[in-house]
Motif scaffolding. Structure first.
Motif, PDB file in Angstrom:
ATOM      1  N   ALA A   4      -2.219   1.507   5.812  1.00 13.35           N
ATOM      2  CA  ALA A   4      -2.130   0.742   4.555  1.00 13.35           C
ATOM      3  C   ALA A   4      -1.683   1.640   3.410  1.00 13.35           C
ATOM      4  O   ALA A   4      -0.871   1.237   2.570  1.00 13.35           O
ATOM      5  N   HIS A  25       2.403   1.644   1.143  1.00 13.96           N
ATOM      6  CA  HIS A  25       2.549   1.378  -0.292  1.00 13.96           C
ATOM      7  C   HIS A  25       3.072   2.583  -1.072  1.00 13.96           C
ATOM      8  O   HIS A  25       3.112   2.559  -2.301  1.00 13.96           O
ATOM      9  N   LYS A  81      -2.541  -1.016  -5.771  1.00 13.68           N
ATOM     10  CA  LYS A  81      -1.784  -1.908  -4.897  1.00 13.68           C
ATOM     11  C   LYS A  81      -2.380  -1.938  -3.486  1.00 13.68           C
ATOM     12  O   LYS A  81      -2.427  -3.005  -2.851  1.00 13.68           O
ATOM     13  N   ALA A 122      -3.957  -5.268  -1.530  1.00  8.92           N
ATOM     14  CA  ALA A 122      -3.479  -5.652  -0.199  1.00  8.92           C
ATOM     15  C   ALA A 122      -4.629  -5.716   0.805  1.00  8.92           C
ATOM     16  O   ALA A 122      -4.696  -6.637   1.628  1.00  8.92           O
ATOM     17  N   ASP A 124      -6.709  -8.782   0.128  1.00  8.56           N
ATOM     18  CA  ASP A 124      -6.038  -9.988   0.625  1.00  8.56           C
ATOM     19  C   ASP A 124      -6.226 -10.147   2.128  1.00  8.56           C
ATOM     20  O   ASP A 124      -6.206 -11.275   2.650  1.00  8.56           O
ATOM     21  N   ASP A 125      -6.400  -9.029   2.817  1.00  2.00           N
ATOM     22  CA  ASP A 125      -6.634  -9.059   4.272  1.00  2.00           C
ATOM     23  C   ASP A 125      -8.122  -9.146   4.618  1.00  2.00           C
ATOM     24  O   ASP A 125      -8.505  -9.059   5.792  1.00  2.00           O
TER      25      ASP A 125
END
Length: 272
Positions: A203, A207, A221, A225, A228-229
């Motif tokens: 991850a 980014h 960021k 992310a 969101d997961d």
């Protein structure tokens, strides 16, 4: 002879959430004690789960500065949270690895002393009445729940007791996690799983680009992310992995390399 009732102490595994809960209880006119765990058992060694051992690991492996008085404050928390002279009410969101791990340690320490639990994992919160949206939402941690939402959702009324079977499941889970003694504990699918030190590296790497960017922006960021997961991780953990990958030559870094806001990062030449 009627025995006096033991004083209620609200036990929280997130210091930010402890502050919100104090405000909410006071706003409801309740003079209640709230204590928050200053330690984070979601990363570092947990066998044994001693704060000083984990603090040294965080210094050596993650590059964290040791928090002053962490061990003493942690020992005081556990002494108060598991004291036999109180009636604990324990708050947890099992979507948060930090809160879930702290909760499991509490369950393993409390023995047969009775306690109540407020599990907000699957609570549907509503938007504020003055907001433009009407959809509901679920918290990724108790620390994300605003003080007024604690009141409006009537969370205090959700206190329950765990069955003997539920307690044993939680204790068996914590026993296994302690035996695995991994670098990270990650909350997913309403469970807690051991993961290695490089778990978040994919991850992190996804980014970082060929262009220089502030490390604070990159970490933000990555956090979004992951959220969101359905994964919740602290920014300092991700920052430690950015620095580690820079040390390995995967990234280039400029700035002081100590503070996110004072450092920038990009992919090293030939890795993009």
């Amino acid at each position: 002879m009627i025995m006096p009732q033991k004083p209620v102490v609200h036990v929280v595994f997130n210091t930010s959430a402890a502050g919100s809960l104090r405000w909410s209880l006071a706003h409801m006119g309740l003079n209640a004690t709230v204590i928050g765990l200053p330690d984070d058992l979601s990363f570092g060694p947990i066998d044994p789960p001693a704060a000083d051992i984990r603090a040294r690991w965080m210094e050596d492996i993650l590059g964290f500065e040791r928090q002053p008085d962490l061990e003493q404050e942690t020992d005081l928390f556990w002494s108060r949270a598991t004291g036999r002279d109180i009636a604990p009410v324990v708050w947890v969101c099992r979507q948060s690895a930090m809160e879930f791990a702290g909760f499991l340690e509490f369950v393993s320490r409390i023995g047969d002393h009775p306690f109540r639990v407020v599990d907000i994992t699957e609570v549907e919160f509503t938007r504020r009445s003055d907001g433009s949206e009407s959809t509901t939402w679920r918290a990724g941690s108790f620390g994300q729940v605003p003080s007024d939402s604690i009141i409006r959702a009537r969370l205090l009324e959700r206190q329950t007791t765990l069955t003997g079977r539920e307690l044993q499941v939680y204790r068996d889970l914590w026993k296994r996690l302690r035996a695995e003694n991994a670098a990270f504990r990650v909350a997913a699918d309403l469970g807690l799983h051991s993961e290695p030190i490089r778990y978040f590296d994919k991850a992190v790497t996804s980014h970082v680009t060929d262009d220089w960017e502030k490390c604070s922006l990159v970490v933000a960021k990555i956090l979004v992310a992951l959220w969101d997961d359905g994964l919740h991780c602290g920014d300092l953990v991700l920052w430690s992995r950015v620095r580690a990958l820079a040390d390995e030559g995967v990234f280039e870094m400029k700035g002081d390399g100590v503070r996110m806001r004072n450092s920038s990062v990009r992919l090293a030449s030939g890795t993009g």
